[in-house]
Design a protein around this motif. Structure first.
Motif, PDB file in Angstrom:
ATOM      1  N   ARG A 197      -3.578  -1.800  -4.609  1.00 53.68           N
ATOM      2  CA  ARG A 197      -3.775  -0.354  -4.561  1.00 53.68           C
ATOM      3  C   ARG A 197      -4.431   0.113  -3.266  1.00 53.68           C
ATOM      4  O   ARG A 197      -4.853   1.273  -3.163  1.00 53.68           O
ATOM      5  CB  ARG A 197      -4.611   0.087  -5.766  1.00 53.68           C
ATOM      6  N   SER A 198      -4.528  -0.735  -2.290  1.00 54.04           N
ATOM      7  CA  SER A 198      -5.113  -0.335  -1.015  1.00 54.04           C
ATOM      8  C   SER A 198      -4.117   0.523  -0.238  1.00 54.04           C
ATOM      9  O   SER A 198      -2.903   0.302  -0.292  1.00 54.04           O
ATOM     10  CB  SER A 198      -5.500  -1.562  -0.197  1.00 54.04           C
ATOM     11  N   VAL A 199      -4.645   1.522   0.482  1.00 61.45           N
ATOM     12  CA  VAL A 199      -3.810   2.378   1.329  1.00 61.45           C
ATOM     13  C   VAL A 199      -3.591   1.649   2.650  1.00 61.45           C
ATOM     14  O   VAL A 199      -4.541   1.381   3.391  1.00 61.45           O
ATOM     15  CB  VAL A 199      -4.481   3.745   1.560  1.00 61.45           C
ATOM     16  N   LYS A 200      -2.333   1.329   2.953  1.00 64.01           N
ATOM     17  CA  LYS A 200      -2.001   0.564   4.160  1.00 64.01           C
ATOM     18  C   LYS A 200      -2.195   1.432   5.401  1.00 64.01           C
ATOM     19  O   LYS A 200      -1.526   2.445   5.580  1.00 64.01           O
ATOM     20  CB  LYS A 200      -0.561   0.066   4.098  1.00 64.01           C
ATOM     21  N   THR A 201      -3.123   1.036   6.241  1.00 63.03           N
ATOM     22  CA  THR A 201      -3.401   1.805   7.464  1.00 63.03           C
ATOM     23  C   THR A 201      -3.382   0.931   8.707  1.00 63.03           C
ATOM     24  O   THR A 201      -3.829   1.359   9.762  1.00 63.03           O
ATOM     25  CB  THR A 201      -4.771   2.495   7.354  1.00 63.03           C
ATOM     26  N   GLU A 202      -2.882  -0.286   8.589  1.00 60.66           N
ATOM     27  CA  GLU A 202      -2.809  -1.181   9.741  1.00 60.66           C
ATOM     28  C   GLU A 202      -1.358  -1.586   9.945  1.00 60.66           C
ATOM     29  O   GLU A 202      -0.753  -2.248   9.111  1.00 60.66           O
ATOM     30  CB  GLU A 202      -3.680  -2.415   9.513  1.00 60.66           C
ATOM     31  N   SER A 203      -0.793  -1.151  11.081  1.00 55.85           N
ATOM     32  CA  SER A 203       0.616  -1.419  11.341  1.00 55.85           C
ATOM     33  C   SER A 203       0.851  -2.820  11.884  1.00 55.85           C
ATOM     34  O   SER A 203       1.967  -3.323  11.853  1.00 55.85           O
ATOM     35  CB  SER A 203       1.166  -0.390  12.338  1.00 55.85           C
ATOM     36  N   GLY A 204      -0.175  -3.439  12.435  1.00 49.97           N
ATOM     37  CA  GLY A 204      -0.013  -4.761  13.017  1.00 49.97           C
ATOM     38  C   GLY A 204       0.564  -4.731  14.412  1.00 49.97           C
ATOM     39  O   GLY A 204       0.768  -5.765  15.032  1.00 49.97           O
ATOM     40  N   PRO A 208      -0.873   3.173  15.785  1.00 51.93           N
ATOM     41  CA  PRO A 208      -1.754   3.359  14.616  1.00 51.93           C
ATOM     42  C   PRO A 208      -0.966   3.272  13.325  1.00 51.93           C
ATOM     43  O   PRO A 208       0.260   3.383  13.307  1.00 51.93           O
ATOM     44  CB  PRO A 208      -2.325   4.762  14.838  1.00 51.93           C
ATOM     45  N   GLY A 209      -1.688   3.064  12.241  1.00 51.13           N
ATOM     46  CA  GLY A 209      -1.047   3.134  10.939  1.00 51.13           C
ATOM     47  C   GLY A 209      -0.613   4.566  10.663  1.00 51.13           C
ATOM     48  O   GLY A 209      -1.346   5.506  10.962  1.00 51.13           O
ATOM     49  N   VAL A 210       0.585   4.741  10.132  1.00 50.04           N
ATOM     50  CA  VAL A 210       1.122   6.076   9.893  1.00 50.04           C
ATOM     51  C   VAL A 210       1.317   6.271   8.397  1.00 50.04           C
ATOM     52  O   VAL A 210       1.997   5.478   7.735  1.00 50.04           O
ATOM     53  CB  VAL A 210       2.458   6.291  10.631  1.00 50.04           C
ATOM     54  N   VAL A 211       0.696   7.330   7.864  1.00 53.11           N
ATOM     55  CA  VAL A 211       0.780   7.656   6.441  1.00 53.11           C
ATOM     56  C   VAL A 211       1.384   9.046   6.312  1.00 53.11           C
ATOM     57  O   VAL A 211       0.863  10.010   6.889  1.00 53.11           O
ATOM     58  CB  VAL A 211      -0.601   7.611   5.769  1.00 53.11           C
ATOM     59  N   ASP A 326       3.908   3.164   7.552  1.00 48.48           N
ATOM     60  CA  ASP A 326       3.160   2.229   6.719  1.00 48.48           C
ATOM     61  C   ASP A 326       3.017   2.674   5.270  1.00 48.48           C
ATOM     62  O   ASP A 326       3.011   1.843   4.366  1.00 48.48           O
ATOM     63  CB  ASP A 326       1.767   2.005   7.333  1.00 48.48           C
ATOM     64  N   GLU A 327       2.846   3.976   5.061  1.00 47.98           N
ATOM     65  CA  GLU A 327       2.666   4.476   3.697  1.00 47.98           C
ATOM     66  C   GLU A 327       3.396   5.800   3.532  1.00 47.98           C
ATOM     67  O   GLU A 327       3.391   6.650   4.436  1.00 47.98           O
ATOM     68  CB  GLU A 327       1.176   4.702   3.386  1.00 47.98           C
ATOM     69  N   VAL A 328       4.012   5.974   2.372  1.00 46.23           N
ATOM     70  CA  VAL A 328       4.521   7.282   1.944  1.00 46.23           C
ATOM     71  C   VAL A 328       3.892   7.550   0.582  1.00 46.23           C
ATOM     72  O   VAL A 328       4.261   6.934  -0.418  1.00 46.23           O
ATOM     73  CB  VAL A 328       6.058   7.307   1.851  1.00 46.23           C
ATOM     74  N   LEU A 329       2.916   8.449   0.575  1.00 48.26           N
ATOM     75  CA  LEU A 329       2.170   8.743  -0.639  1.00 48.26           C
ATOM     76  C   LEU A 329       2.736   9.999  -1.299  1.00 48.26           C
ATOM     77  O   LEU A 329       2.829  11.059  -0.668  1.00 48.26           O
ATOM     78  CB  LEU A 329       0.689   8.947  -0.322  1.00 48.26           C
ATOM     79  N   LEU A 330       3.111   9.868  -2.558  1.00 47.76           N
ATOM     80  CA  LEU A 330       3.622  10.990  -3.327  1.00 47.76           C
ATOM     81  C   LEU A 330       2.480  11.594  -4.140  1.00 47.76           C
ATOM     82  O   LEU A 330       1.841  10.893  -4.939  1.00 47.76           O
ATOM     83  CB  LEU A 330       4.743  10.530  -4.263  1.00 47.76           C
ATOM     84  N   VAL A 331       2.225  12.879  -3.922  1.00 51.25           N
ATOM     85  CA  VAL A 331       1.160  13.580  -4.641  1.00 51.25           C
ATOM     86  C   VAL A 331       1.763  14.241  -5.883  1.00 51.25           C
ATOM     87  O   VAL A 331       2.725  15.010  -5.780  1.00 51.25           O
ATOM     88  CB  VAL A 331       0.488  14.643  -3.754  1.00 51.25           C
TER      89      VAL A 331
END
Length: 408
Positions: A197-204, A208-211, A326-331
């Protein structure tokens, strides 16, 4: 004869002389007199000074002073030249003070009471039913109904009831403490304690990490993006915000206000501008600044509007030109219940949803939507909103959530 002629001549000369005299006399009479010289104005001297001339007043006698008694006048300091008045400039508004967000570790535990007030009816209802002396078919049907009303979903509800019936029959669990432990274990298993459940913020990579934050209108998406920035800043991350919601006039201003409160810069464009272009620029600025995370707030789109959903896909493709998303968060609004599942399905078809944010979870007793939406999308709930405060967005923790459901 000569004498006569001479006389006539003399008479003529006399007549001519007389006429000449009359003409000269007449001209002298008509000549204007010369102008009088201008009168000299009378100057009246001030009465304090003596007049000059024979009639001048006598100066009054004064007592003589020695040179030691006469004080010299102090030299007056030369008045400094007044500087030129500067051109008036509009005062820039004072920058808001940078706030320190509340630590995210254990935030859900601190908000447990708020969650329990709305969710406690579910846990208490289940415990009351399970504590009956005889667990007959009617009781198990009531348990199923309680779970369905809480939006757990048909399939998860059936799974949970089957496991509970088996364990109660085999173990003979009857005391309230044993029932609470049993119910907690089954609910945690249903929610999924093993999900990441961690929010991925490290692209490697060097980017930068893109959310990207997506969702329909009215679910609190821009507010959630601002609160997520606080979560990341509290965890020591630097953030750049991209205001790609150009269709709502106040969205960019609202997001910028959230960013300024934690020292995060907001990249924005003109109202009605191209959302994909703003998202692209936000990632570009994040790379230039060396930021850890870029959060992109997209416009709230109705899942029935095919054109707008296609545009959301365009935003995703443009952002990915810089690097992976890195993340697509659905609200989702937890109060919408099963209708949120329909929204989730359509969004999942357009973009690859990697996590869910459930807002307004403190305003509904339908906490089972956590289970239902995870089953529907196959992705975990990563964050939940439990109030209007700036730090009321908490990382989802299954054990703390179930504890709030069951209560003490």
């Amino acid at each position: 004869m000569d004498i006569l002629i001479l006389a006539v001549v003399l008479i003529a000369l006399v007549a001519v002389g007389a006429v000449s005299g009359l003409v000269v006399s007449s001209r002298k009479k008509k000549q204007l007199p010369p102008p009088a010289p201008p009168s000299t104005p009378t100057i009246t001297a001030p009465p304090a000074e003596p007049q000059v001339g024979e009639d001048a007043a006598t100066t009054a006698e004064e007592q003589r002073r020695t040179i030691e008694e006469v004080g010299l006048p102090e030299a007056e300091a030369a008045a400094p030249e007044a500087p030129e008045a500067p051109v008036a400039e509009a005062e820039a508004p004072a920058a808001p003070a940078i706030e320190v967000p509340e630590p995210t570790a254990g935030r859900l535990v601190r908000l447990r009471a708020r969650l329990a007030r709305s969710q406690n009816s579910l846990g208490k209802g289940l415990l009351t039913l399970l504590s009956r002396e005889h667990l007959d078919e009617d009781t198990w049907e009531e348990i199923e109904e309680t779970l369905l009303v809480a939006d757990v979903g048909v399939v998860p509800t059936q799974e949970l009831v089957d496991r509970l019936r088996e364990r109660v029959r085999v173990l003979g669990t009857r005391t309230p403490a044993e029932l609470r432990t049993l119910l907690k274990e089954e609910l945690v298993a249903l929610v999924g304690a093993d999900l990441d459940r961690s929010v991925k913020t490290e692209s490697g990579a060097d980017t930068p990490g893109v959310v990207m934050v997506v969702g329909v209108n009215g679910v609190g998406k821009t507010t959630t993006t601002g609160k997520l920035a606080r979560v990341l800043v509290a965890d020591g991350r630097s953030v750049v915000l991209g205001a790609a919601d150009t269709f709502r006039a106040a969205a960019a201003d609202q997001l910028q206000t959230w960013g300024e409160r934690v020292g995060a810069r907001t990249v924005r464009g003109p109202e009605g501008g191209d959302p994909a272009s703003i998202a692209f620029d936000a990632v570009k600025e994040g790379i230039a600044e060396g930021a850890d995370v870029v959060l992109i707030d997209t416009a709230g789109r109705l899942h029935t509007k095919t054109g707008l959903m296609d545009e959301l896909g365009k935003v995703k493709r443009v952002v990915e030109k810089h690097g992976p998303l890195d993340e697509v968060l659905l609200v989702l609004d937890a109060t919408t219940g099963q209708n949120g599942l329909t929204q989730a399905r359509v969004f999942a078809e357009v973009v690859d949803i990697t996590g869910i944010v459930l807002t307004k979870l403190d305003g509904t007793a339908k906490g089972g939507i956590v289970v239902a939406v995870q089953r529907e999308l196959g992705v975990p709930v990563k964050l939940i909103g439990l109030g209007e405060g700036p730090d009321d967005l908490a990382p989802f923790e299954p054990h703390a959530f179930v504890d709030a459901l069951i209560g003490d």
